[in-house]
Write a protein that holds these residues in place. Structure first.
Motif, PDB file in Angstrom:
ATOM      1  N   TYR A 164       0.719  -1.320  -0.047  1.00 12.22           N
ATOM      2  CA  TYR A 164      -0.127   0.105  -0.105  1.00 12.22           C
ATOM      3  C   TYR A 164       0.798   1.196  -0.023  1.00 12.22           C
ATOM      4  O   TYR A 164       0.818   2.190  -0.858  1.00 12.22           O
ATOM      5  N   VAL A 165       1.844   1.195   0.853  1.00  7.25           N
ATOM      6  CA  VAL A 165       2.695   2.399   0.937  1.00  7.25           C
ATOM      7  C   VAL A 165       3.517   2.560  -0.176  1.00  7.25           C
ATOM      8  O   VAL A 165       3.973   3.555  -0.798  1.00  7.25           O
TER       9      VAL A 165
ATOM     10  N   TYR B 289       9.611   4.488   1.508  1.00 11.72           N
ATOM     11  CA  TYR B 289       9.338   3.113   0.864  1.00 11.72           C
ATOM     12  C   TYR B 289       8.305   3.186  -0.246  1.00 11.72           C
ATOM     13  O   TYR B 289       7.334   3.470  -0.447  1.00 11.72           O
ATOM     14  N   GLY B 290       9.298   3.124  -1.546  1.00  9.37           N
ATOM     15  CA  GLY B 290       8.622   2.974  -2.686  1.00  9.37           C
ATOM     16  C   GLY B 290       8.349   4.492  -3.115  1.00  9.37           C
ATOM     17  O   GLY B 290       9.124   5.449  -2.659  1.00  9.37           O
ATOM     18  N   LYS B 291       7.275   4.502  -3.425  1.00  7.76           N
ATOM     19  CA  LYS B 291       6.494   5.916  -3.796  1.00  7.76           C
ATOM     20  C   LYS B 291       5.858   6.571  -2.684  1.00  7.76           C
ATOM     21  O   LYS B 291       5.462   7.765  -2.726  1.00  7.76           O
ATOM     22  N   GLY B 292       5.931   5.940  -1.469  1.00 14.07           N
ATOM     23  CA  GLY B 292       5.307   6.375  -0.212  1.00 14.07           C
ATOM     24  C   GLY B 292       6.097   6.530   0.798  1.00 14.07           C
ATOM     25  O   GLY B 292       7.318   6.447   0.889  1.00 14.07           O
ATOM     26  N   GLN B 293       5.444   6.941   1.975  1.00 11.16           N
ATOM     27  CA  GLN B 293       6.068   7.182   3.228  1.00 11.16           C
ATOM     28  C   GLN B 293       5.400   6.355   4.501  1.00 11.16           C
ATOM     29  O   GLN B 293       4.413   6.377   4.619  1.00 11.16           O
ATOM     30  N   PHE B 294       6.244   6.077   5.338  1.00 13.66           N
ATOM     31  CA  PHE B 294       5.918   5.542   6.647  1.00 13.66           C
ATOM     32  C   PHE B 294       6.286   6.405   7.810  1.00 13.66           C
ATOM     33  O   PHE B 294       7.601   7.159   7.571  1.00 13.66           O
TER      34      PHE B 294
END
Length: 399
Positions: free
Chosen positions: A103-104, A193-198
């Motif tokens: 998802y992220v 993380y990838g195209k997203g963020q944690f």
């Protein structure tokens, strides 16, 4: 009849008064850390949840009551969104973690604020949720942001937290520290993380009603949330309240949802009512249980002995012990116990089958005890042990 109505009225007034008193009396404050978005108690998160749509610039923030895996596979999501979790322990299985990472990775954002975070997730992202020893607890420890535009000169003190939790970070170019405590340990980090963020936050207490509504700490939660972009946002309640709402948690929920099972349920209830009306009468007289007679003589003797011993009357108890022991010898061996002399000793040894030396020692102890003016607890125990040993020798000599 008048008296009956009078007493009934008194009972009704008493019950009504008690109910009204219990209903209107001040309730004690519940300090349980639930982190639930419908709790108004100090450590619920209702205040933040109600203000969140304005922060995210959305008409509403949707509550999620499904595991991560079910939510991400069963829900039609927008192209990009935010997923927020505030809880004590963040518990996910392997499938949940795999879907959350995907998802992220696709360009979404996940903010997780919890004290306990899975090691498996930390291993993938390069961090670990640590906790110091209880001896290093510090409720005065202050937290602050790294960003100069967000940090305050004095920092933030969440004094209900013991200050033992922090995040250990592995060396990685994808991790940015957003907040530290006074020990300079990370408590808030961002991971690309990838195209997203944690966004991993280690102090969920900061998002509760108590600190969101306190003027000294009210802006902390909103500054932390300002790192999330203004996108459709989902708030996870599954980690705290489970899958179903309160009105859906009945054990009969599935039965009532199925027409066939529902009719079967009503038939069973109706049948039980009919059985209680027509077949509930007792058809056979109850057979009383007759307990066999008990020999309470031994219990009585033990009780009296314990009473003497507890009262500390060792002298009296020892003399009665000798008296009953000599009576037993008279009855069993036909001995004259008026004089505990050498002849008595030899006769007792011969008839009982015990050694002359042991018998002589026992008789000597009996004679000395009778002559003593006062006996101690030690004397009583010594006498009792000698008599019991003699009886044991008698039982063994029979086989």
């Amino acid at each position: 009849m008048v008296k009956a109505n009078k007493y009934l009225l008194i009972l009704l007034v008493t019950v009504t008064t008690y109910v009204l008193f219990e209903y209107y009396r001040p309730k004690p404050i519940d300090w349980s850390p639930t982190y639930e978005n419908d709790d108004k108690i100090p450590f619920g998160t209702q205040a933040l949840f109600e203000l969140l749509p304005g922060v995210m610039q959305q008409s509403a923030v949707k509550t999620v009551r499904l595991p991560v895996y079910n939510f991400l596979t069963e829900t039609k999501l927008p192209n990009r969104s935010n997923y927020i979790v505030v809880c004590r322990d963040f518990n996910i299985d392997r499938n949940d973690q795999r879907l959350l990472l995907r998802y992220v990775q696709r360009g979404n954002n996940a903010l997780i604020s919890a004290y306990d975070l899975p090691d498996s997730l930390g291993a993938v992202l390069g961090f670990k949720a640590d906790v110091k020893e209880p001896t290093q607890a510090d409720t005065t420890l202050r937290q602050n942001f790294v960003n100069l535009q967000l940090r305050t000169p004095t920092g933030y003190n969440f004094f209900h937290d013991d200050g033992r939790n922090f995040l250990s970070i592995k060396k990685s170019a994808n991790i940015t520290v957003l907040g530290r405590n006074a020990r300079q340990e990370p408590v808030f980090i961002r991971l690309q993380y990838g195209k997203g963020q944690f966004f991993i936050h280690n102090l969920p207490l900061a998002f509760t009603n108590y600190y969101v509504l306190d003027a000294k700490t009210s802006d902390y939660a909103f500054k932390a949330l300002s790192y999330l972009p203004a996108l459709p946002t989902y708030w996870d309640e599954y980690q705290k309240q489970g899958r179903f709402d309160e009105d859906q948690q009945s054990i009969l929920r599935y039965v009532r949802s199925q027409p066939a099972l529902n009719w079967a349920y009503y038939l069973v209830v109706f049948g039980l009512i009919l059985y209680a009306i027509f077949a509930g009468k007792r058809t056979q007289r109850i057979i009383p249980v007759i307990e066999p007679p008990k020999n309470t003589s031994l219990d009585f003797v033990k009780t009296v002995g314990q009473l003497y011993f507890q009262q500390g009357d060792h002298d009296n108890l020892a003399r009665k012990k000798i008296q009953y022991f000599l009576a037993e010898l008279r009855e069993r061996y036909g001995l004259n116990t008026n004089s505990l002399d050498k002849e008595f000793t030899e006769t007792l040894a011969r008839k009982s089958g015990t050694s002359l030396q042991e018998t002589a020692e026992l008789v000597r102890l009996l004679r000395d005890t009778q002559k003593s003016i006062s006996l101690s607890e030690y004397d009583l125990l010594t006498l009792n042990k000698a008599i019991e040993n003699f009886k044991s020798e008698l039982r063994l000599s029979r086989f």
